[in-house]
Design a protein around this motif. Structure first.
Motif, PDB file in Angstrom:
ATOM      1  N   GLU A 171     -23.143  30.282  19.870  1.00 34.91           N
ATOM      2  CA  GLU A 171     -23.997  29.361  19.122  1.00 34.91           C
ATOM      3  C   GLU A 171     -23.229  28.358  18.265  1.00 34.91           C
ATOM      4  O   GLU A 171     -23.727  27.261  18.020  1.00 34.91           O
ATOM      5  N   LYS A 172     -22.032  28.725  17.812  1.00 33.49           N
ATOM      6  CA  LYS A 172     -21.372  27.914  16.798  1.00 33.49           C
ATOM      7  C   LYS A 172     -20.049  27.296  17.228  1.00 33.49           C
ATOM      8  O   LYS A 172     -19.467  26.532  16.461  1.00 33.49           O
ATOM      9  N   THR A 173     -19.556  27.616  18.406  1.00 33.40           N
ATOM     10  CA  THR A 173     -18.246  27.109  18.807  1.00 33.40           C
ATOM     11  C   THR A 173     -18.375  26.152  19.986  1.00 33.40           C
ATOM     12  O   THR A 173     -19.405  26.098  20.670  1.00 33.40           O
ATOM     13  N   ALA A 174     -17.291  25.423  20.234  1.00 31.64           N
ATOM     14  CA  ALA A 174     -17.270  24.493  21.362  1.00 31.64           C
ATOM     15  C   ALA A 174     -17.370  25.236  22.688  1.00 31.64           C
ATOM     16  O   ALA A 174     -18.013  24.756  23.632  1.00 31.64           O
ATOM     17  N   ALA A 175     -16.747  26.411  22.760  1.00 31.88           N
ATOM     18  CA  ALA A 175     -16.833  27.202  23.997  1.00 31.88           C
ATOM     19  C   ALA A 175     -18.275  27.598  24.294  1.00 31.88           C
ATOM     20  O   ALA A 175     -18.722  27.562  25.446  1.00 31.88           O
ATOM     21  N   GLY A 176     -19.021  27.933  23.242  1.00 28.06           N
ATOM     22  CA  GLY A 176     -20.422  28.271  23.434  1.00 28.06           C
ATOM     23  C   GLY A 176     -21.245  27.082  23.887  1.00 28.06           C
ATOM     24  O   GLY A 176     -22.132  27.215  24.742  1.00 28.06           O
ATOM     25  N   ARG A 177     -20.971  25.923  23.339  1.00 25.10           N
ATOM     26  CA  ARG A 177     -21.706  24.718  23.770  1.00 25.10           C
ATOM     27  C   ARG A 177     -21.402  24.399  25.227  1.00 25.10           C
ATOM     28  O   ARG A 177     -22.299  23.985  25.981  1.00 25.10           O
ATOM     29  N   ILE A 178     -20.168  24.591  25.634  1.00 24.41           N
ATOM     30  CA  ILE A 178     -19.807  24.355  27.034  1.00 24.41           C
ATOM     31  C   ILE A 178     -20.538  25.353  27.928  1.00 24.41           C
ATOM     32  O   ILE A 178     -21.066  24.988  28.996  1.00 24.41           O
ATOM     33  N   TRP A 179     -20.579  26.628  27.500  1.00 28.23           N
ATOM     34  CA  TRP A 179     -21.289  27.635  28.300  1.00 28.23           C
ATOM     35  C   TRP A 179     -22.756  27.262  28.454  1.00 28.23           C
ATOM     36  O   TRP A 179     -23.320  27.345  29.553  1.00 28.23           O
ATOM     37  N   ARG A 180     -23.387  26.841  27.375  1.00 26.05           N
ATOM     38  CA  ARG A 180     -24.812  26.483  27.442  1.00 26.05           C
ATOM     39  C   ARG A 180     -25.032  25.255  28.318  1.00 26.05           C
ATOM     40  O   ARG A 180     -26.031  25.159  29.033  1.00 26.05           O
ATOM     41  N   SER A 181     -24.110  24.312  28.261  1.00 21.46           N
ATOM     42  CA  SER A 181     -24.276  23.101  29.079  1.00 21.46           C
ATOM     43  C   SER A 181     -24.166  23.427  30.568  1.00 21.46           C
ATOM     44  O   SER A 181     -24.946  22.915  31.380  1.00 21.46           O
TER      45      SER A 181
END
Length: 298
Positions: A171-181
């Motif tokens: 939810e809070k890191t760049a890796a998480g944003r990449i996973w969600r995208s």
């Protein structure tokens, strides 16, 4: 009332193991939308490897029990990381654009390979760990007869911390944003310069680390793990994720915890023989009445 509270406390522990395995499964399924039947085998493989490595450290290397357990955990984690790389390279990557049924066949074949590998490594024998941290802990104080072992309390806390850390990263890191995208739209993510194959491999590594941890915890608690146990865990987790959707690992973890607690309550109040059948009937019912979620795309 005391009996109900005792079942509730025991259900929290079993549910925690289900939750960790479900979280691991959705980390990968949320990206690929492909059903992987090998997670139960990997779970059982990690548990058996942990037990065998502990025995090797204790009887061959003459390590003390805490050091032998730590040695076994490192060896098993390394083995699971190697499995994740192999699976990403030789199963997920070649089948990225193949029909969905291809992953079913490939993952089933991989699971059978792990079954035979573990059987040959253990020489078709069952090995057991000694009881560890088995002293009772009074959950609600000394006046209320609700207890967990020290190990169960530690494992529940460990699962909560690990899932919390993973969820924070999503939810809070760049890796998480990449996973969600990549989970939402892999084609659009690729157009934005994201390497979807690398994201899948990294997710498999993170997922198999959780599976290895689940195997450690289950082996420490039960003393031994076999592949029939892994199969039951895997099927229940698969049904839970189908019912709850594949896009949210946290939702899958909560659903799996509920299933684990229901399983414990059934065994406490009804026939032990029919506990698995009752849970599967409930999951099938929820699957029938629930609107199917939109499948993720590879």
């Amino acid at each position: 009332m005391g009996y109900f509270l005792q079942l509730l406390a025991s259900g929290l522990h079993v549910g925690a193991l289900f939750a960790l395995l479900a979280y691991a499964y959705v980390l990968v399924h949320g990206l690929t939308g492909r059903t992987d039947l090998s997670y139960g085998a990997v779970f059982a493989f990690s548990g058996q490897s942990f037990i065998l490595a502990t025995g090797f450290g204790w009887s061959v290397l003459w390590l003390t029990l805490p050091v032998a357990l730590s040695f076994a955990a490192l060896v098993t984690l390394a083995a699971c990381m190697l499995l994740a790389v192999v699976v990403a390279r030789y199963i997920y990557q070649p089948l990225a654009q193949a029909p969905r049924t291809s992953m079913l066949v490939a993952s089933l074949g991989f699971a059978l390979f792990l079954v035979e590998l573990s059987r040959l490594s253990a020489e078709s024998r069952d090995y057991w760990l000694p009881p560890i941290l088995s002293s009772p802990v009074h959950v609600l104080g000394p006046t209320v007869p609700v207890t967990l072992t020290q190990l169960q309390a530690i494992e529940i806390a460990a699962v909560a911390i690990i899932i919390g850390l993973y969820q924070f990263a999503l939810e809070k890191t760049a890796a998480g944003r990449i996973w969600r995208s990549v989970s939402d739209d892999p084609l659009a993510a690729a157009f934005c310069g994201i390497d979807c194959a690398f994201v899948r491999t990294a997710s498999l590594l993170a997922s198999y680390a959780l599976v290895a941890l689940t195997g450690f915890l289950a082996a420490l608690h039960y003393g031994s793990i076999n592949f029939s146990t892994g199969l039951i865990f895997s099927l229940k987790i698969l049904f839970v994720t189908v019912v709850g959707g594949f896009r949210s690992p946290l939702h899958a973890a909560f659903g799996a915890m509920a299933v684990g607690m229901i399983d414990v309550f059934w065994k406490g109040y009804f026939s032990l023989l029919w506990s698995d059948a009752a849970v599967f009937v409930l999951l099938v019912f929820l699957l029938v009445v629930r609107k199917p979620p939109e499948p993720a795309r590879m």
